[in-house]
Enzyme design. Structure first.
Site, mmCIF file in Angstrom:
data_model
loop_
_atom_site.group_PDB
_atom_site.id
_atom_site.type_symbol
_atom_site.label_atom_id
_atom_site.label_comp_id
_atom_site.label_asym_id
_atom_site.label_seq_id
_atom_site.Cartn_x
_atom_site.Cartn_y
_atom_site.Cartn_z
ATOM 1 N N HIS A 143 22.363 -35.899 52.818
ATOM 2 C CA HIS A 143 21.184 -36.021 53.746
ATOM 3 C C HIS A 143 21.689 -37.073 54.641
ATOM 4 O O HIS A 143 22.619 -38.193 54.393
ATOM 5 C CB HIS A 143 20.058 -36.458 53.027
ATOM 6 C CG HIS A 143 19.396 -35.214 52.245
ATOM 7 N ND1 HIS A 143 18.129 -35.288 51.786
ATOM 8 C CD2 HIS A 143 19.996 -34.410 51.640
ATOM 9 C CE1 HIS A 143 17.713 -34.422 51.083
ATOM 10 N NE2 HIS A 143 18.774 -33.744 50.944
ATOM 11 N N GLU A 174 20.182 -39.943 55.836
ATOM 12 C CA GLU A 174 20.173 -41.275 55.234
ATOM 13 C C GLU A 174 21.230 -41.695 54.221
ATOM 14 O O GLU A 174 21.781 -42.707 54.519
ATOM 15 C CB GLU A 174 18.915 -41.433 54.573
ATOM 16 C CG GLU A 174 17.445 -41.337 55.481
ATOM 17 C CD GLU A 174 17.121 -39.767 55.610
ATOM 18 O OE1 GLU A 174 15.836 -39.767 55.712
ATOM 19 O OE2 GLU A 174 17.736 -38.976 55.358
ATOM 20 N N CYS A 192 13.399 -38.301 51.973
ATOM 21 C CA CYS A 192 12.821 -37.579 50.712
ATOM 22 C C CYS A 192 13.262 -38.798 49.572
ATOM 23 O O CYS A 192 13.532 -39.850 49.572
ATOM 24 C CB CYS A 192 13.841 -36.362 50.887
ATOM 25 S SG CYS A 192 15.365 -36.782 50.107
ATOM 26 N N CYS A 221 16.531 -39.902 49.250
ATOM 27 C CA CYS A 221 17.051 -41.029 50.115
ATOM 28 C C CYS A 221 16.339 -42.178 49.835
ATOM 29 O O CYS A 221 16.717 -43.385 49.905
ATOM 30 C CB CYS A 221 16.738 -40.349 51.448
ATOM 31 S SG CYS A 221 17.900 -39.022 51.886
#
Length: 159
Positions: free
Chosen positions: A58, A60, A88, A91
């Site tokens: 992801h 991040e 999310c 993250c």
């Protein structure tokens, strides 16, 4: 000298540029992030899940990895993360583990759900007792001294 809102918008624009680059190049979903420390971008990332076949790639996470490499440390307590979307659960956990204290984002989890990125089931699963989760988890007992060895280790780096 730029005012604080202008700086926030500028860094957020960089996160959106990251997201756009990744999306246009089919690296993954429409997400981007930058990490700033003392006015300098020390990490940036965009979603790379589909291009790397890595469900943890992801924006991040990618940005945190780069920022930690840049700073040569695993805690980023003096850094600020700018993300195009509310992090999310994975993250968010990484943000806590990295000790990042401030996050700015534009879209929230409900916005993400409307375009097919719905993490609500994970938020629900986390709060459920283990025996009621969709992922079967079983604790087993094996004789070992792993944790005792860690506690006795003289050259460990605590985190």
């Amino acid at each position: 000298m730029m005012d604080n809102n202008h700086l926030i918008n500028s860094y957020m624009q960089c996160a959106f540029e990251e997201a756009s680059f990744g999306m246009k190049n089919n690296h993954g979903g429409p997400f981007g992030a930058v990490i700033v420390c003392e006015g300098e971008i020390i990490g940036k990332g965009h979603n790379m899940v589909t291009s790397t076949n890595d469900p943890t790639a992801h924006a991040e996470i990618v940005a945190i990895r780069e920022a930690c490499e840049t700073k040569k440390k695993f805690h980023l307590h003096d850094a600020i993360l700018y993300a195009t979307c509310e992090p999310c659960p994975m993250c968010l956990a990484a943000i806590y583990w990295a000790n990042i204290k401030t996050v700015f984002f534009c879209y929230d989890r409900n916005d993400a759900a409307t375009i097919g990125f719905d993490d609500n089931f994970i938020y629900k699963e986390i709060s459920m007792p283990m025996n009621q989760r969709d992922v079967k988890m079983t604790k087993i007992s094996l004789p070992n001294d792993l944790f005792d060895e860690w506690m006795q280790k003289q050259d460990k780096i605590a985190y």
